[in-house]
Design an enzyme around this catalytic site. Sequence first.
Site: not given
Length: 317
Positions: A260, A212, A214
């Site tokens: 995220e 992901t 962030n």
Amino acid sequence: MQRWRGLEDIPEDWGRSVVTIGSYDGVHRGHQLIIRHAVDRARELGVPSVIVTFDPHPSEVVRPGSHPPLLAPHHRRAELMAELGVDALLILPFTTEFSKLSPADFVAKVLVDKLHAKAVVEGPNFRFGHRAAGNVDFLREQGETYDFEVEVVDLYVTGEAGGGEPFSSTLTRRLVAEGDVEGAREILGRPHRVEGIVVRGAQRGRELGFPTANVETLPHTAIPADGVYAGWLHVEGEAMPAAISVGTNPQFDGTERTVEAYAIDRVGLDLYGLHVAVDFLAYVRGMAKFDSIEALLEAIADDVKRSRELIEAYDGE
């Protein structure tokens, strides 16, 4: 669109113009009515249209610590205003000294001396000047003195969002905070967006097979309630379908709230240090802690599947 920060940035040879004043946070569908009216009136009169707004939000200066969550940073608002055909945006630094400016002084120093207003377009509840003492009636009186028109536009659009409440920035913030991003989308006329820089996190998503981005969000950003959402991750002009997680990562006893975004079906992305935007299309589920990593992975796979379906359905509309 010209962008000015402070009265001193306004060109000395600036002529007559049509002006509208307000925070315009979110540039929602009600705001759009006023802005479009100002743009149309300016074209009818053959003069430029100008939006006057403030930074920081006036409430933070008048009541420190009360800064509302923002639906859009100034650069995003400017993009949206430019799309509506606005010719110039004036951002006035809102200081303690500026907050003490009387309504009459505001009219004289901003609308008359600098912007040479030919017409001013506002909503019915517009207030301005020290202690918000000025209103549209006072503005009309000033218009007779200084030779500018005042046009009032009803900005109160309604729909299903908020149970039929009139559209407003306050309602939009509330819906975002509750996780009702579909309601917020109805008011805004587009998905709610969060922006920021991609920073390194715990990298658990990468370890689990779902890396992901962030996103370290901008100050005072209106962030949706904890949960999983479908939407898009915008990177350098590309919109990538995404499953988005907002929360403290309870599976690993996290304490810091993060945003995220997992770019669906994309591999090998290196986004660290890039400024990105995340659009929230629809709510998928609430945040939860699972009995095992296997159960978590199964839930994430379902989240991605559901997000893909929601995005494809929206794109097909």
